[in-house]
Design a protein around this motif. Sequence first.
Motif, mmCIF file in Angstrom:
data_model
loop_
_atom_site.group_PDB
_atom_site.id
_atom_site.type_symbol
_atom_site.label_atom_id
_atom_site.label_comp_id
_atom_site.label_asym_id
_atom_site.label_seq_id
_atom_site.Cartn_x
_atom_site.Cartn_y
_atom_site.Cartn_z
ATOM 1 N N GLN A 175 0.840 -1.194 0.000
ATOM 2 C CA GLN A 175 0.000 0.000 0.000
ATOM 3 C C GLN A 175 0.878 1.248 0.000
ATOM 4 O O GLN A 175 1.988 1.238 0.563
ATOM 5 N N VAL A 177 -0.570 4.956 0.030
ATOM 6 C CA VAL A 177 -1.071 6.220 0.567
ATOM 7 C C VAL A 177 -2.454 6.011 1.157
ATOM 8 O O VAL A 177 -3.212 5.137 0.717
ATOM 9 N N SER A 178 -2.752 6.783 2.186
ATOM 10 C CA SER A 178 -4.063 6.720 2.814
ATOM 11 C C SER A 178 -4.516 8.144 3.129
ATOM 12 O O SER A 178 -3.930 9.110 2.633
ATOM 13 N N THR A 179 -5.549 8.266 3.910
ATOM 14 C CA THR A 179 -6.033 9.577 4.342
ATOM 15 C C THR A 179 -6.289 9.545 5.849
ATOM 16 O O THR A 179 -6.539 8.481 6.431
ATOM 17 N N TRP A 182 -9.783 8.041 6.597
ATOM 18 C CA TRP A 182 -9.872 6.570 6.549
ATOM 19 C C TRP A 182 -9.221 5.958 7.780
ATOM 20 O O TRP A 182 -9.764 5.023 8.384
ATOM 21 N N ALA B 40 -8.414 -0.665 -2.679
ATOM 22 C CA ALA B 40 -8.167 -0.128 -1.332
ATOM 23 C C ALA B 40 -7.691 1.316 -1.405
ATOM 24 O O ALA B 40 -8.088 2.160 -0.591
ATOM 25 N N HIS B 41 -6.842 1.613 -2.375
ATOM 26 C CA HIS B 41 -6.420 3.014 -2.537
ATOM 27 C C HIS B 41 -7.608 3.916 -2.870
ATOM 28 O O HIS B 41 -7.728 5.013 -2.328
ATOM 29 N N ARG B 44 -9.655 4.358 0.351
ATOM 30 C CA ARG B 44 -9.004 5.195 1.371
ATOM 31 C C ARG B 44 -8.977 6.660 0.972
ATOM 32 O O ARG B 44 -9.073 7.553 1.819
ATOM 33 N N LEU B 45 -8.820 6.902 -0.327
ATOM 34 C CA LEU B 45 -8.735 8.283 -0.792
ATOM 35 C C LEU B 45 -10.106 8.859 -1.165
ATOM 36 O O LEU B 45 -10.200 10.008 -1.602
ATOM 37 N N LEU B 47 -12.117 8.040 -3.618
ATOM 38 C CA LEU B 47 -12.194 8.280 -5.063
ATOM 39 C C LEU B 47 -13.206 7.350 -5.727
ATOM 40 O O LEU B 47 -13.364 6.203 -5.314
#
Lengths: 229, 229
Positions: A175, A177-179, A182, B40-41, B44-45, B47
Motif C-alpha cells: 500500500q 497512501v491513505s487519508t 480513513w 483499497a487506494h 481510502r482516498l 475516489l
Amino acid sequence: MNPIQLFDAESSTYTYILAAANGEAAIIDPVDRHCERDLAHLRRLGLRLAYALETHAHADHVTSSGRLRELTGARACAPSGCGIAPAEVQLEDGDVVRFGGEEVRVLHTPGHTAGSVSFLWRTNLFTGDTLLIDGCGRTDFQGGSAGDLYDSVRDKLFALPDETRVWPGHDYRGQSVSTIGWEKRNNARLAGRSRDDFIALMAALDLPQPKMIDVALPANRRLGLVHTV
Amino acid sequence: MNPIQLFDAESSTYTYILAAANGEAAIIDPVDRHCERDLAHLRRLGLRLAYALETHAHADHVTSSGRLRELTGARACAPSGCGIAPAEVQLEDGDVVRFGGEEVRVLHTPGHTAGSVSFLWRTNLFTGDTLLIDGCGRTDFQGGSAGDLYDSVRDKLFALPDETRVWPGHDYRGQSVSTIGWEKRNNARLAGRSRDDFIALMAALDLPQPKMIDVALPANRRLGLVHTV
C-alpha cells in the motif's frame, strides 16, 4: 500536489521527494543504498536539493542524508530529540522548513521513538513510523511509548482534516497512501480503541529486536556518515 | 500535480491513479493481482473510478480493467488498434478522456505495438512501453516496429515541453519518473541516434519471447476477464 514516492524493497521504506515550482526540493527519509537513485531523480527532474529531512533515527536502515548533503549542498534537518547531532537544523514542534515557496511544518509526534516527528506539506502528511496505513510503528525501543503514540496520533494527526493524505515511512503490504479520514475510522490498531487497550495491544506484540538496530542507529545519529564522527 | 504511482514487483509494471478535485479518478494499466490493492487506494482516498485506461495489450502481465469495471462501474478505454474488443471506449489519436474537470489526451505512439498509445494529463506523460526511463520498449512482436517507435518518440513525445514528466509503464532499475528534457538529451537508446542506427540497435537485441505472452495477450484482449468472451 502529491510527492514523488520512492521505495526500498529491502526495508520496505518509503522516501519522498517534494518539489517546488522553482526547482528547489526536499527529500524525506532517504536510504543509503538508494543515494544514486535519488540523485538521478533530482537530475532528471532538474531539481536542486535544499533540505534532507529525517522523521527519526531509524533502526532498520541507514539514511543517506549526510551523503546527500555532501553531494548537493542540501541542509540536513533532524528532530531535536533524536540525538542526530550532525544535522545543522534541529527540528522542534511547530518549526516550518521553507524552500521555493513551499512550507513543511514539523509536528512532534513521539511514540515510535521519543523524538519522532511528522511533516505536513500542503495537504500531505508524512508520518514516518508514527502512523502507518492500517497500522502504526512499534513502541518498544528508543524511548518509544504506546501511550505517547496514541496521544500523538489522536491529538495531532487525527486532528487534521479528513482529506489529508497520509504518506507512511513504511508499508509491508504494497500500500502507498491513505487519508486521515480513513485511518480515523478504520486503522486496525487505533480506530475506536481506548488508550489503555492500545497500550495493552502494543505491549502484547512481543516483537524481536530489529536486526539492524546496532548498526543502523549509531550510523543514523551520524546522518549515515559511518566513517566519520 | 503528480499521479499516485503503484508498482507490481513481479512484472516491474507501474500503475497510475489520477485523481480529480471532485473525487473522480482514472487508473492507467492496472494489474490483475493488485485489483484489491488498487480498490483499497480508491476507498481510502475517497475516489470514484470513472475510467480504466490501457496503453496497449500487455504481453507480460494481465490487466484488471475488466474486473475494475465490474466492481466500480468505471468505463474501460483501450487503444482502437490493440484488438481489445470489450473496451467500450476505443481510443483514437487526439481523443480526450474527461473526468471531474481533468483531461487525459490520447497520443497514438506505435512502435512497441502497432496500437500503443501514450496519455498526457496536465504536464504528466504516461508512456506505457513506448518510452522508458533511459530506454524504450522492445519492438519485435504485436506489430512492433523500431522505425515506428523512433518516429513516435521523436515526433510526438520529444515534441512536448522539456519539463513534461515521464511516467513509464515499467522500470527494471528502481527508477520512477523522468522528464522529456532529460530523455531527449540522455536516453541511452534514443538520444542523438539516427533512425537507421536505432533500427539496427533494436534488431540486434535478440530478446527471448516474453514468458507470459501466450497467456497474457489473449487475456488482455478480453480486459483480463479470462473466463468470459
